[in-house]
Design a protein around this motif. Structure first.
Motif, mmCIF file in Angstrom:
data_model
loop_
_atom_site.group_PDB
_atom_site.id
_atom_site.type_symbol
_atom_site.label_atom_id
_atom_site.label_comp_id
_atom_site.label_asym_id
_atom_site.label_seq_id
_atom_site.Cartn_x
_atom_site.Cartn_y
_atom_site.Cartn_z
ATOM 1 N N LEU A 95 -5.018 14.114 9.413
ATOM 2 C CA LEU A 95 -4.418 14.203 8.585
ATOM 3 C C LEU A 95 -4.723 14.915 7.186
ATOM 4 O O LEU A 95 -5.585 14.030 6.818
ATOM 5 C CB LEU A 95 -3.698 13.333 8.525
ATOM 6 N N ARG A 96 -4.842 15.543 6.883
ATOM 7 C CA ARG A 96 -5.676 16.392 5.565
ATOM 8 C C ARG A 96 -4.174 16.833 4.367
ATOM 9 O O ARG A 96 -3.105 16.893 4.983
ATOM 10 C CB ARG A 96 -6.402 17.800 5.383
ATOM 11 N N GLU A 97 -4.397 16.388 3.308
ATOM 12 C CA GLU A 97 -3.651 16.155 2.411
ATOM 13 C C GLU A 97 -4.656 17.379 1.024
ATOM 14 O O GLU A 97 -5.856 16.980 0.693
ATOM 15 C CB GLU A 97 -3.771 14.827 1.344
ATOM 16 N N VAL A 98 -3.719 18.865 0.851
ATOM 17 C CA VAL A 98 -4.439 19.753 -0.274
ATOM 18 C C VAL A 98 -3.261 19.106 -1.552
ATOM 19 O O VAL A 98 -2.440 19.980 -1.451
ATOM 20 C CB VAL A 98 -3.998 21.055 0.571
ATOM 21 N N PRO A 99 -4.439 18.984 -2.466
ATOM 22 C CA PRO A 99 -3.704 19.248 -3.756
ATOM 23 C C PRO A 99 -3.380 20.556 -4.395
ATOM 24 O O PRO A 99 -4.730 21.528 -3.947
ATOM 25 C CB PRO A 99 -4.671 18.615 -4.552
ATOM 26 N N VAL A 100 -1.983 21.102 -4.765
ATOM 27 C CA VAL A 100 -1.811 22.324 -5.166
ATOM 28 C C VAL A 100 -1.148 21.976 -6.979
ATOM 29 O O VAL A 100 -0.494 21.492 -6.803
ATOM 30 C CB VAL A 100 -0.643 23.026 -3.997
ATOM 31 N N GLN A 101 -1.601 23.472 -7.174
ATOM 32 C CA GLN A 101 -0.414 23.977 -8.700
ATOM 33 C C GLN A 101 -0.351 24.785 -8.757
ATOM 34 O O GLN A 101 -1.204 25.933 -7.723
ATOM 35 C CB GLN A 101 -1.970 23.532 -10.385
ATOM 36 N N ILE A 102 0.885 24.824 -9.094
ATOM 37 C CA ILE A 102 2.092 25.956 -8.612
ATOM 38 C C ILE A 102 2.587 26.718 -10.078
ATOM 39 O O ILE A 102 2.777 25.754 -10.451
ATOM 40 C CB ILE A 102 2.659 26.214 -7.792
ATOM 41 N N ARG A 103 2.167 27.785 -10.819
ATOM 42 C CA ARG A 103 2.991 29.005 -11.417
ATOM 43 C C ARG A 103 3.906 29.979 -10.867
ATOM 44 O O ARG A 103 3.017 31.024 -10.660
ATOM 45 C CB ARG A 103 1.483 29.128 -12.735
ATOM 46 N N VAL A 104 4.876 30.310 -11.264
ATOM 47 C CA VAL A 104 5.778 30.263 -11.165
ATOM 48 C C VAL A 104 6.490 31.224 -11.878
ATOM 49 O O VAL A 104 7.069 30.764 -12.829
ATOM 50 C CB VAL A 104 7.006 30.190 -10.374
ATOM 51 N N GLY A 105 6.700 32.841 -12.138
ATOM 52 C CA GLY A 105 7.137 33.433 -13.667
ATOM 53 C C GLY A 105 8.738 33.453 -12.818
ATOM 54 O O GLY A 105 8.803 34.146 -11.500
ATOM 55 N N THR A 106 10.256 33.801 -13.367
ATOM 56 C CA THR A 106 10.863 34.010 -12.900
ATOM 57 C C THR A 106 11.894 34.503 -14.083
ATOM 58 O O THR A 106 11.211 35.019 -15.448
ATOM 59 C CB THR A 106 11.671 33.443 -12.424
ATOM 60 N N ALA A 107 13.011 35.392 -14.368
ATOM 61 C CA ALA A 107 13.842 36.023 -15.377
ATOM 62 C C ALA A 107 13.818 35.175 -16.235
ATOM 63 O O ALA A 107 13.887 35.071 -17.348
ATOM 64 C CB ALA A 107 15.158 36.389 -14.906
ATOM 65 N N SER A 108 13.813 34.033 -15.873
ATOM 66 C CA SER A 108 14.132 32.963 -16.810
ATOM 67 C C SER A 108 12.517 31.942 -17.528
ATOM 68 O O SER A 108 13.121 31.471 -18.430
ATOM 69 C CB SER A 108 15.755 31.284 -15.893
ATOM 70 N N GLY A 109 11.543 32.190 -16.703
ATOM 71 C CA GLY A 109 10.881 31.465 -17.951
ATOM 72 C C GLY A 109 9.494 31.367 -16.391
ATOM 73 O O GLY A 109 9.365 32.010 -16.097
ATOM 74 N N THR A 110 9.045 31.033 -17.034
ATOM 75 C CA THR A 110 7.464 30.084 -16.194
ATOM 76 C C THR A 110 7.888 28.747 -15.591
ATOM 77 O O THR A 110 7.990 28.022 -16.783
ATOM 78 C CB THR A 110 5.899 30.645 -16.978
ATOM 79 N N LEU A 111 8.164 28.480 -14.699
ATOM 80 C CA LEU A 111 7.723 27.509 -14.332
ATOM 81 C C LEU A 111 5.828 27.026 -13.298
ATOM 82 O O LEU A 111 6.100 27.617 -13.560
ATOM 83 C CB LEU A 111 8.992 26.985 -13.496
ATOM 84 N N ARG A 112 6.051 25.298 -14.134
ATOM 85 C CA ARG A 112 4.855 25.062 -12.857
ATOM 86 C C ARG A 112 5.050 23.426 -12.346
ATOM 87 O O ARG A 112 6.018 23.141 -13.096
ATOM 88 C CB ARG A 112 3.543 24.517 -14.110
ATOM 89 N N PHE A 113 4.371 23.239 -10.905
ATOM 90 C CA PHE A 113 4.546 22.544 -10.326
ATOM 91 C C PHE A 113 3.249 21.653 -9.618
ATOM 92 O O PHE A 113 2.325 22.998 -9.864
ATOM 93 C CB PHE A 113 5.260 23.335 -9.071
ATOM 94 N N GLU A 114 3.646 20.670 -10.174
ATOM 95 C CA GLU A 114 2.143 19.883 -9.099
ATOM 96 C C GLU A 114 2.587 19.405 -7.861
ATOM 97 O O GLU A 114 3.773 18.707 -8.152
ATOM 98 C CB GLU A 114 1.535 18.911 -9.764
ATOM 99 N N GLY A 115 1.393 18.744 -6.478
ATOM 100 C CA GLY A 115 1.649 18.231 -5.685
ATOM 101 C C GLY A 115 0.659 18.220 -4.907
ATOM 102 O O GLY A 115 -0.099 18.335 -4.687
#
Length: 177
Positions: free
Chosen positions: A132-152
């Motif tokens: 059982l492995r956990e991969v920490p991730v940071q995501i940046r998504v560009g959309t028509a409404s702007g840039t969104l950031r996610f972590e988890g």
């Protein structure tokens, strides 16, 4: 002076760091076997070390399988391309279930840009090899409404047949700019 007199018995009783340390057990055995060989008139060639080098840690999946961060990248990239079939194939059971913790990524319309940053996997069990492995991730998504950031993180486990890793769970939250 008086303190030194009080400390001296303690140093003698408990040992001092300035005293020579006993040689390593392998060195003692090698020296003993060399002395025994010399006494018996045999060739005193060095013997092989008693301990063998530690082999690479065993893996819970096939050697040619994608590593955990690559599976996460493949999954998120498939979501960005709108390919839910490929994305769902990365999950245990062929899909994330009723309400995945990364549902916000699955419903984002019109990805224009994507940046995924993963960290080294973390073992979340005590099995050897870890299952059982956990991969920490940071995501940046560009959309028509702007840039969104996610972590988890994404948790992965070996597929039943051991052919690779599959996503077992996720926890992704938006990050305020």
């Amino acid at each position: 002076m008086r303190r030194a007199v009080l400390l001296l018995p303690l140093l003698i009783l408990h040992g001092c760091s300035c005293q020579p340390h006993a040689p390593a057990p392998d060195a003692v055995v090698a020296a003993d076997s060399a002395a025994a060989a010399e006494a018996s008139g045999e060739d005193a060639s060095p013997s092989p070390p008693l301990s063998t080098p530690i082999a690479a840690a065993p893996s819970a999946v096939a050697a040619d399988a994608l590593d955990e961060p690559a599976v996460v990248h493949r999954y998120i990239s498939a979501l960005a391309q709108g390919d839910l079939a490929t994305a769902d194939a990365q999950w245990t059971g062929g899909g994330p279930g009723g309400h995945p913790d990364d549902a916000v990524l699955r419903v984002l319309p019109g990805f224009r840009g994507l940046r995924i940053k993963t960290q080294a996997p973390i073992a979340r069990d005590t099995a050897t090899p870890s299952r059982l492995r956990e991969v920490p991730v940071q995501i940046r998504v560009g959309t028509a409404s702007g840039t969104l950031r996610f972590e988890g993180w994404y948790r992965l486990q070996p597929r039943v047949d051991g052919s690779g890793w599959e996503i077992h769970g996720a926890s992704i939250q938006p990050v305020m700019n």
